[in-house]
Motif scaffolding. Structure first.
Motif: not given
Length: 368
Positions: A326-351
């Motif tokens: 299920c993880v292999a089929a459903l999780l979003p594609g390749r992307g590092p975990a824990g590299d950063g978090q979104k801001t409240a408005d989906g704007g700028q953040g740090t990655v």
């Protein structure tokens, strides 16, 4: 436990909790949400009643039967309480549980992966102590020491998870960790009377590796999918669903173990009370065999327990394998975990040290 009352083991939580509280107060940075709710006594009571009813019913079902009025009543009461909790939380402007976070696909899928890992791990941790103590003949301290290979594997995986995630992405690492955990559980299901501790230490170490590579990236990815100011409520919700998964795992897999054990235990010739006591646990069966001089009961209890343990580990392995798919089929594609978090408005953040927009475009190096 060899020298003190069994309940004394819980007393160690008091100084550890005090140290943890002090560390949180003085060391952890604050991530305050202005809309954070106050403690909701009604929601807390509904949560306790709902989970308590479900877990009690599942635990009692093998002995009383699934059609027993008490079992049916507690299961129904638990379901009603949890339904009422969800309806109440959805109506409140400041809910105790931030359930809308589950609408975030990345958070939800990673949280479910971490929860199912805890479900599988609870099965392993539930069956092992009795096997090590009753069948292999270790005391309480020796049993604890012999479970350390799992911690060794976990420490190695926790240390190595971050660079592996950066190289291959969270989805690949989480699903790979679950496959390793499934392999360990299925390997453990092959444990026999003459397997010995060496075989157990082997699959325990592998299980620790799989657990570490699965749960660490899934936790990081779940929290990394949230706005910074909702990290606190997201962490609370994540820990809640993980603990629920662990509790349900112990209840369901423990019931499966109990049913398999009692079904295969041969108590023929024993008085009714002794037979009932022997059916409670393999440890009790050993004690009764020693007191009554029935050596055949020991062999029967060991064989019955190993059959139940193998079934639990096999089910745990299959659950981990299904979760990996299920993880292999459903999780979003390749992307590092824990590299950063979104801001409240989906704007700028740090990655990765670079400031990015919600669309992923770099606008600077983000360094102070």
């Amino acid at each position: 436990l060899d020298h003190f009352w069994w309940g004394s083991i819980f007393l160690i939580n008091i100084p550890m909790a005090a140290i943890g509280i002090a560390a949180c107060l003085f060391l952890l940075p604050e991530t305050r949400d202005p809309a954070s709710p106050r403690v909701d006594a009604v929601s807390t009571a509904l949560t306790a009643a709902g989970l308590g009813g479900l877990i009690f019913g599942i635990i009692e079902a093998p002995g009383r039967g699934w059609g027993d009025p008490l079992v049916l009543g507690t299961l129904a009461g638990g379901a009603v309480s949890l339904t009422a909790l969800v309806l109440r939380e959805r109506r409140m402007t400041r809910p105790m549980l931030d359930l809308p976070l589950l609408r975030d696909r990345a958070f939800f899928l990673n949280a479910m992966a971490a929860t199912l890992v805890m479900f599988v791990l609870s099965g392993l941790m539930f069956v092992l102590p009795q096997y090590l103590q009753a069948i292999l003949g270790n005391d309480a301290f020796g049993t604890g020491l012999r479970m350390l290979p799992m911690m060794g594997g976990l420490l190695v995986a926790a240390k190595g998870a971050e660079p592996v995630v950066r190289r291959f992405g969270a989805r690949a690492v989480i699903s790979g960790g679950l496959v390793v955990l499934a392999f360990a559980a299925i390997l453990g299901s092959r444990t026999g009377i003459d397997s010995g501790y060496g075989f157990t230490a082997l699959w325990l170490s592998v299980a620790g590796l799989g657990f570490g590579f699965a749960v660490v990236p899934s936790m990081d990815s779940a929290l990394g999918a949230l706005p910074v100011e909702r990290a606190g409520s997201g962490s609370g919700l994540l820990m809640t669903v993980r603990q629920v998964g662990s509790a349900l795992g112990i209840a369901l897999l423990g019931s499966l173990l109990a049913a398999a054990y009692t079904d295969r235990l041969d108590t023929e010739g024993l008085p009714g009370p002794a037979a009932d006591a022997a059916g409670d646990s393999v440890v009790a069966a050993h004690g009764i065999a020693e007191r009554m001089g029935v050596p055949g009961l020991v062999a029967s209890a060991d064989s019955a327990y190993l059959a139940g343990m193998s079934l639990v580990l096999l089910v745990s392995g299959v659950a981990a394998l299904v979760t990996a798919l299920c993880v292999a089929a459903l999780l979003p594609g390749r992307g590092p975990a824990g590299d950063g978090q979104k801001t409240a408005d989906g704007g700028q953040g740090t990655v990765g040290g670079r400031q990015v927009t919600a669309e992923g475009g770099a606008v600077g190096d983000g360094r102070q």
